[in-house]
Design an enzyme around this catalytic site. Structure first.
Site, short mmCIF file in Angstrom:
data_model
loop_
_atom_site.label_atom_id
_atom_site.label_comp_id
_atom_site.label_asym_id
_atom_site.label_seq_id
_atom_site.Cartn_x
_atom_site.Cartn_y
_atom_site.Cartn_z
N GLY A 38 0.93 -1.18 -0.04
CA GLY A 38 -0.03 0.04 0.10
C GLY A 38 1.00 1.05 -0.09
O GLY A 38 1.68 1.43 -0.94
N GLU A 39 0.77 1.81 1.18
CA GLU A 39 1.50 3.18 1.16
C GLU A 39 2.46 3.43 2.51
O GLU A 39 1.25 3.49 3.33
CB GLU A 39 0.61 4.51 0.79
CG GLU A 39 1.43 5.77 0.83
CD GLU A 39 2.76 5.81 0.31
OE1 GLU A 39 2.84 5.71 -1.02
OE2 GLU A 39 3.81 6.06 0.79
N CYS B 110 6.17 -5.16 0.30
CA CYS B 110 6.28 -3.86 -0.10
C CYS B 110 6.22 -2.94 0.88
O CYS B 110 7.21 -2.68 1.53
CB CYS B 110 5.24 -3.78 -1.52
SG CYS B 110 5.90 -2.37 -2.55
N ARG C 105 13.14 3.10 -0.26
CA ARG C 105 11.77 3.19 -0.70
C ARG C 105 11.81 3.68 -2.23
O ARG C 105 12.61 4.45 -2.60
CB ARG C 105 11.16 4.38 0.13
CG ARG C 105 9.71 4.34 0.01
CD ARG C 105 9.14 5.18 1.32
NE ARG C 105 7.80 5.75 0.96
CZ ARG C 105 7.52 7.11 0.68
NH1 ARG C 105 8.46 8.01 0.86
NH2 ARG C 105 6.18 7.25 0.33
N ARG D 170 5.99 0.39 -7.68
CA ARG D 170 6.50 1.47 -7.06
C ARG D 170 7.42 0.77 -5.58
O ARG D 170 7.31 1.26 -4.60
CB ARG D 170 5.77 2.80 -6.33
CG ARG D 170 5.61 3.41 -7.53
CD ARG D 170 4.30 4.66 -7.06
NE ARG D 170 3.17 4.16 -6.69
CZ ARG D 170 2.57 3.99 -5.60
NH1 ARG D 170 3.24 4.29 -4.49
NH2 ARG D 170 1.44 3.35 -5.21
N HIS E 29 4.41 -8.29 -4.71
CA HIS E 29 3.12 -8.76 -4.10
C HIS E 29 2.69 -9.82 -4.57
O HIS E 29 1.77 -10.02 -5.59
CB HIS E 29 2.05 -7.58 -4.68
CG HIS E 29 2.49 -6.18 -4.25
ND1 HIS E 29 1.94 -5.73 -3.37
CD2 HIS E 29 3.17 -5.23 -5.07
CE1 HIS E 29 2.30 -4.50 -3.19
NE2 HIS E 29 3.01 -4.13 -3.93
N GLU F 127 0.42 -11.57 -3.07
CA GLU F 127 -1.16 -11.49 -3.08
C GLU F 127 -1.95 -10.99 -4.13
O GLU F 127 -3.13 -11.19 -4.32
CB GLU F 127 -1.23 -10.76 -1.81
CG GLU F 127 -1.39 -9.19 -2.13
CD GLU F 127 0.21 -8.57 -1.63
OE1 GLU F 127 1.06 -9.68 -1.85
OE2 GLU F 127 0.34 -7.67 -1.84
N1 GLN Z 1 6.03 3.11 -2.51
C1 GLN Z 1 5.11 2.54 -1.63
C2 GLN Z 1 5.44 3.07 -0.21
O1 GLN Z 1 6.51 3.83 -0.18
C3 GLN Z 1 5.07 1.06 -1.39
C4 GLN Z 1 4.34 0.72 -2.77
C5 GLN Z 1 3.61 -0.64 -2.48
O2 GLN Z 1 3.25 -1.11 -1.61
N2 GLN Z 1 3.18 -1.16 -3.68
O3 GLN Z 1 5.00 2.86 0.69
#
Ligand code: GLN
Length: 202
Positions: free
Chosen positions: A50-51, A82, A111, A141, A181, A183
């Site tokens: 996610g983020e 991730c 990151r 990302r 990922h 998942e």
């Molecule tokens: N770039 C995202 C972050 O810094 C991670 C991306 C992802 O989980 N697909 O959290």
């Protein structure tokens, strides 16, 4: 040894449903973790993609940062994908000024490491401990692991796509992390490995 572990999925943000579905497919009991009370009921935890900045902020807001660190310190198995990998990093490069990680794995993670030309890509990655064909790894990302301490086992690295030789899968005791990922694919092999770790079998 935990014969039938309940595996929590940290449900603050990210691809929670995909992890829950994959663990369901493996016949594992799951719980969405949004509070310290719920965290106390699980034997192991998945931190989704996610983020990471958002997951970190929400973990602080939900009073989960301390309890999560405490469970990690007491040996709870955790698998991070991730953004989840970022959360498990002892050291982070390219984070925001106020970004906190849980830590746990003696690694430095960069990151958004693969750069703009590779916002997202798929490539085959061979994973130690996972038999059969290379894993069809989906990177979005994604971070990579810049360096690891002596207690960390490298499980996989990428061969091409602007990140040749970069580490993308690691394990330290019960803690495991991938830049990609599983998942988001139909391939349950890495989740199965984590379930074995949670049972104390791997
Ligand atoms: N770039 C995202 C972050 O810094 C991670 C991306 C992802 O989980 N697909 O959290």
């Amino acid at each position: 040894m935990t014969a039938n572990p309940t595996i929590g999925v940290l449900a603050l943000q990210g691809d929670v449903a995909e992890h829950v579905r994959m663990l369901d497919d493996l016949g594992v009991a799951t719980a969405r973790v949004l509070s310290a009370e719920r965290l106390a009921t699980v034997d192991a935890l998945v931190i989704p993609g996610g983020e990471s900045t958002t997951i970190s902020k929400l973990a602080v807001r939900h009073g989960l940062m301390g309890p999560l660190r405490e469970r990690v310190a007491r040996g709870m198995p955790v698998y991070g994908t991730c953004a989840g990998m970022i959360m498990l990093a002892d050291r982070l490069l390219g984070g925001t000024a106020d970004q906190e990680t849980l830590g746990g794995i003696d690694m430095t993670v960069r990151r958004n490491a693969f750069g703009r030309q590779a916002e997202s890509f798929e490539t085959g990655v061979r994973i130690d401990g996972v038999g059969g064909d290379p894993f069809d790894a989906v990177f979005i990302r994604a971070p990579w692991v810049e360096s690891v301490g002596p207690g960390v086992t490298v499980l996989g690295s990428v061969n091409g796509t602007g990140g040749a030789g970069r580490i993308v899968a690691v394990r330290q005791g019960g803690l495991m992390a991938t830049s990609f990922h599983p998942e988001l694919t139909g391939d349950t092999r890495i989740h199965r490995l984590f379930v074995d770790i949670a049972k104390g079998h791997a």
